[in-house]
Design a protein around this motif. Structure first.
Motif, mmCIF file in Angstrom:
data_model
loop_
_atom_site.group_PDB
_atom_site.id
_atom_site.type_symbol
_atom_site.label_atom_id
_atom_site.label_comp_id
_atom_site.label_asym_id
_atom_site.label_seq_id
_atom_site.Cartn_x
_atom_site.Cartn_y
_atom_site.Cartn_z
ATOM 1 N N ASP A 12 0.832 -1.203 0.000
ATOM 2 C CA ASP A 12 0.000 0.000 0.000
ATOM 3 C C ASP A 12 0.866 1.253 0.000
ATOM 4 O O ASP A 12 1.927 1.295 0.630
ATOM 5 N N MET A 13 0.380 2.290 -0.670
ATOM 6 C CA MET A 13 1.175 3.507 -0.813
ATOM 7 C C MET A 13 1.544 4.116 0.532
ATOM 8 O O MET A 13 2.627 4.693 0.691
ATOM 9 N N THR A 210 -5.632 3.098 -6.904
ATOM 10 C CA THR A 210 -5.509 1.937 -6.030
ATOM 11 C C THR A 210 -4.459 2.218 -4.970
ATOM 12 O O THR A 210 -3.484 2.929 -5.222
ATOM 13 N N SER A 211 -4.652 1.630 -3.790
ATOM 14 C CA SER A 211 -3.634 1.768 -2.747
ATOM 15 C C SER A 211 -2.373 0.990 -3.104
ATOM 16 O O SER A 211 -1.301 1.272 -2.588
ATOM 17 N N TYR A 214 2.145 -1.290 -7.005
ATOM 18 C CA TYR A 214 2.468 -2.157 -8.138
ATOM 19 C C TYR A 214 1.356 -2.106 -9.195
ATOM 20 O O TYR A 214 1.626 -1.932 -10.389
ATOM 21 N N PHE A 215 0.113 -2.259 -8.764
ATOM 22 C CA PHE A 215 -0.989 -2.250 -9.723
ATOM 23 C C PHE A 215 -1.255 -0.843 -10.266
ATOM 24 O O PHE A 215 -1.750 -0.688 -11.380
ATOM 25 N N ALA A 216 -0.930 0.177 -9.478
ATOM 26 C CA ALA A 216 -1.011 1.546 -10.002
ATOM 27 C C ALA A 216 -0.059 1.695 -11.186
ATOM 28 O O ALA A 216 -0.412 2.266 -12.231
ATOM 29 N N VAL A 224 -2.847 5.583 -4.218
ATOM 30 C CA VAL A 224 -3.667 6.390 -3.316
ATOM 31 C C VAL A 224 -3.378 5.998 -1.869
ATOM 32 O O VAL A 224 -3.253 4.811 -1.548
ATOM 33 N N GLY A 225 -3.304 6.996 -0.991
ATOM 34 C CA GLY A 225 -3.139 6.710 0.432
ATOM 35 C C GLY A 225 -2.352 7.802 1.123
ATOM 36 O O GLY A 225 -1.673 8.599 0.476
#
Length: 427
Positions: A12-13, A210-211, A214-216, A224-225
């Protein structure tokens, strides 16, 4: 064995932003984290344990690539220059053989069933990254070897349908599902469904991202975060000053990233009532809004709206409330209405309902429940670390320290109808 976690970005970010803040202010602080299974009826078998042992070892082989570093610099441009140099030189690399302790305990009346005992110990700047990938691996192990009565079929379509419902109701949201995903592949499929629905409806701007960093990167969306309870817990434990813990945490955060990048404030580490005593200018001006993560969301919304609109006399709809506690589309739609009625802009972080929403393959009328697992700070520089949220089920840490801090803060105990942690996503 093929590793599941192959990138330091598969987290997560807020682990990156908190890592940067820890690097900036607390380089020499030592910590200990502890794993907790809030759904203890869900136990593990020997196959899951052996798989986890190997996956944990493989975490030590991950290196941060130049391409990944370039993405971090672009996607999170306010990270301090010195921090970026630190991670470029290996500051993200971990040593699980020394830092991650993994033991198991066989349940006496259930031979072949085991409870996991996981702890992480070392310098804060060396161990902060473990939480999200370790939780993701534990969840994946359970559903790979224990509960196998499910299938990935239809996950893209399910995520598409949920996104369609959210966007048709003008819900602005982010995907928050890494830590309790059923598998890495599940989260990948979910991202595909979300982004396809957003594109088809012409509302891609309403999916904030997305948090998962990697997927971002993979899907070219924003990570996001902002911050997790760990930040406030750590600073309170270091200083043993719980009356000023929220204020101190905000001061360090703003000093790290600048007042224009304060983000969302997390209010419930020691109870929202305690947080609001510190949430006045300049902090209430710096933070764009707050994140709701425990307690009754409706009562919380009214409390926050009163603070912003009545106590601080801010214009209605000038601040954001981000809901992130056990959401699904129907709850998001309900809470968005409540936020609007109380003069707040609403956003949502939806996690487990996206990445671990399955039915039994053998009987689709029965839900295959997600694990409710967490890893939280246990000690900081030898001091107890605690969390006192807005509902009893999420309180954590040394019981005597919890009682003492509750007395110091004048904490009022509240029960919330939605705080069944053992079966949080059963319905």
């Amino acid at each position: 064995m093929k590793p599941v976690i192959t990138s330091f970005l598969d987290t997560d970010m807020y682990k990156l932003t908190m890592h940067a803040a820890v690097f900036t202010h607390f380089k020499d602080v030592k910590v200990k984290y502890k794993y907790t299974n809030r759904s203890p009826q869900m136990t593990f078998n020997r196959e899951a344990i052996e798989w986890l042992k190997e996956q944990f070892k493989l975490l030590g082989e991950i290196k941060l690539s130049e391409e990944e570093l370039a993405f971090i610099k672009k996607a999170i441009p306010y990270l301090p220059k010195e921090y970026l140099e630190f991670i470029a030189e290996g500051g993200f690399e971990v040593n699980p053989e020394e830092e991650l302790k993994f033991e198991v305990k066989e349940i006496s009346d259930k031979p072949g069933h085991y409870e996991l005992d996981i702890s992480i110990e070392g310098l804060w700047i060396k161990t902060i990254w473990y939480e999200i990938p370790v939780l993701a691996l534990v969840s994946e192990a359970y559903f790979k070897f224990v509960d196998t009565d499910w299938t990935l079929d239809g996950q893209v379509e399910k995520a598409y349908a949920k996104t369609e419902k959210l966007l048709q109701n003008n819900i602005i949201f982010s995907e928050f599902g890494t830590r309790r995903r059923r598998s890495f592949e599940t989260q990948d499929l979910v991202m595909q469904g979300i982004l396809k629905a957003a594109k088809d409806l012409g509302k891609s701007n309403m999916v904030l991202g997305t948090s998962n960093v990697y997927f971002a990167k993979k899907y070219n969306v924003d990570p996001v975060g902002t911050v997790a309870h760990e930040w406030m817990m750590g600073i309170a434990s270091i200083t043993n000053d719980y009356l000023s813990a929220n204020k101190n945490a905000m001061d360090y955060w703003i000093e790290t990233f600048g007042i224009e990048h304060a983000g969302l404030a997390l209010t419930d580490t020691f109870g929202t009532d305690s947080f609001l005593k510190s949430f006045y200018p300049p902090y209430s001006d710096a933070y764009i809004g707050v994140r709701q993560d425990s307690g009754d969301p409706v009562l919380y919304t009214k409390k926050i709206a009163h603070h912003y609109n009545e106590v601080l006399n801010l214009p209605k709809f000038s601040k954001v409330i981000c809901y992130s506690d056990s959401l699904n589309p129907d709850r998001a739609i309900e809470y968005a209405k409540v936020a609007h009625e109380n003069g707040l802009k609403a956003t949502f972080g939806i996690g487990t309902n996206f990445t671990n929403d399955f039915q039994r393959k053998s009987n689709p009328s029965i839900k295959s429940e997600p694990l409710n697992i967490v890893i939280k700070l246990l000690e900081v520089n030898g001091n107890h670390a605690i969390k006192i949220s807005d509902n009893l089920g999420k309180n954590m840490g040394d019981p005597e320290t919890v009682r003492r801090v509750k007395r110091e803060l004048g904490y009022i105990e509240r029960k919330y109808a939605g705080d069944n942690e053992a079966h949080r996503w059963a319905a």
